[in-house]
Design an enzyme around this catalytic site. Sequence first.
Site, PDB file in Angstrom:
ATOM      1  N   GLU A 142       0.812  -1.219   0.000  1.00  0.00           N
ATOM      2  CA  GLU A 142       0.000   0.000   0.000  1.00  0.00           C
ATOM      3  C   GLU A 142       0.849   1.274   0.000  1.00  0.00           C
ATOM      4  O   GLU A 142       0.369   2.333  -0.390  1.00  0.00           O
ATOM      5  CB  GLU A 142      -0.964  -0.031   1.196  1.00  0.00           C
ATOM      6  CG  GLU A 142      -2.038  -1.100   1.008  1.00  0.00           C
ATOM      7  CD  GLU A 142      -2.874  -1.394   2.245  1.00  0.00           C
ATOM      8  OE1 GLU A 142      -4.054  -1.708   2.080  1.00  0.00           O
ATOM      9  OE2 GLU A 142      -2.343  -1.331   3.373  1.00  0.00           O
ATOM     10  N   ASP A 147     -11.802  -6.728  -2.888  1.00  0.00           N
ATOM     11  CA  ASP A 147     -12.609  -7.955  -2.796  1.00  0.00           C
ATOM     12  C   ASP A 147     -13.991  -7.580  -2.271  1.00  0.00           C
ATOM     13  O   ASP A 147     -14.225  -6.435  -1.905  1.00  0.00           O
ATOM     14  CB  ASP A 147     -11.941  -8.968  -1.842  1.00  0.00           C
ATOM     15  CG  ASP A 147     -11.749  -8.388  -0.453  1.00  0.00           C
ATOM     16  OD1 ASP A 147     -10.670  -7.831  -0.175  1.00  0.00           O
ATOM     17  OD2 ASP A 147     -12.693  -8.433   0.350  1.00  0.00           O
TER      18      ASP A 147
HETATM   19  N1  ADE Z   1      -9.091  -5.481   3.507  1.00  0.00           N
HETATM   20  C1  ADE Z   1      -9.337  -5.799   2.231  1.00  0.00           C
HETATM   21  N2  ADE Z   1     -10.312  -6.718   2.156  1.00  0.00           N
HETATM   22  C2  ADE Z   1     -10.698  -6.995   3.417  1.00  0.00           C
HETATM   23  C3  ADE Z   1     -11.644  -7.872   3.999  1.00  0.00           C
HETATM   24  N3  ADE Z   1     -12.390  -8.674   3.228  1.00  0.00           N
HETATM   25  N4  ADE Z   1     -11.753  -7.911   5.341  1.00  0.00           N
HETATM   26  C4  ADE Z   1     -10.974  -7.125   6.114  1.00  0.00           C
HETATM   27  N5  ADE Z   1     -10.064  -6.270   5.614  1.00  0.00           N
HETATM   28  C5  ADE Z   1      -9.913  -6.209   4.288  1.00  0.00           C
END
Ligand code: ADE
Length: 238
Positions: free
Chosen positions: A12, A200
């Site tokens: 990041e 996601d």
């Molecule tokens: N950061 C990126 N995706 C995530 C997720 N599914 N749960 C927690 N932190 C995240």
Amino acid sequence: MKVGIIGAMIEEVTPLIETFRRLHCSISQEQLGGNTYYKVKIGEKEVYIAYSKIGKVHAAITASVMIAHFGCEKILFSGVAGGLAKDLKVGDLLIASKLCQHDVDISAFGHPLGFIPESSTFIQADSALNALAHKVAKQMGKNLKEGIIASGDQFIASESKKMWIIKEFGADAVEMEGASVAVVCNAFNVPFCVFRSISDSADGGADVSFDKFLESAAKVSAQFTLEMLKALGYALEI
Ligand code: ADE
């Protein structure tokens, strides 16, 4: 002016540091409390950059060090998140309106989920920084969404947990650091904002999607952070 930029993972912050190297900015490093802080000089102004490591405690350490040790006057968080809102797709950029900790539970004593006495369930991001972010997005022709971010020390990868966080907190995205940075900045009266690009959908396929899109989504957020620095008066030729 001193601005601090925090990411959770090396992926990041690497796009930011690579950009500053490419621009031949003067960069020095200092180790403190288990993290490396990069001090970047851009004209008369300084930027401090660090990745905290994953989770609320690590992010709180980094935010505290940036403010109390390095004297940062504004904090920007840049990274990736799991999308909860239906309209958030991989690569979309979200700015937090307010943040909460979805894993705080002292309901046994009658308190609402996420609430800590003498604190509050939600902490608002700085309205001036958020307004600037929308202005920057407009200039870039970029779609920037604003919504509630829920943070917790869990990677959310199930439909049922995802739906629970939406129901209890009305959250649009989930991640593991933002709310702790909000708590620290609020405590020190330091303006902050949190940018997250979606990696996601926090569902059963979240782990695979996260691995696939972490780097590209992190770049989206980092690119936007650089534009924010320009809008904050940093002389960056990017
Ligand atoms: N950061 C990126 N995706 C995530 C997720 N599914 N749960 C927690 N932190 C995240």
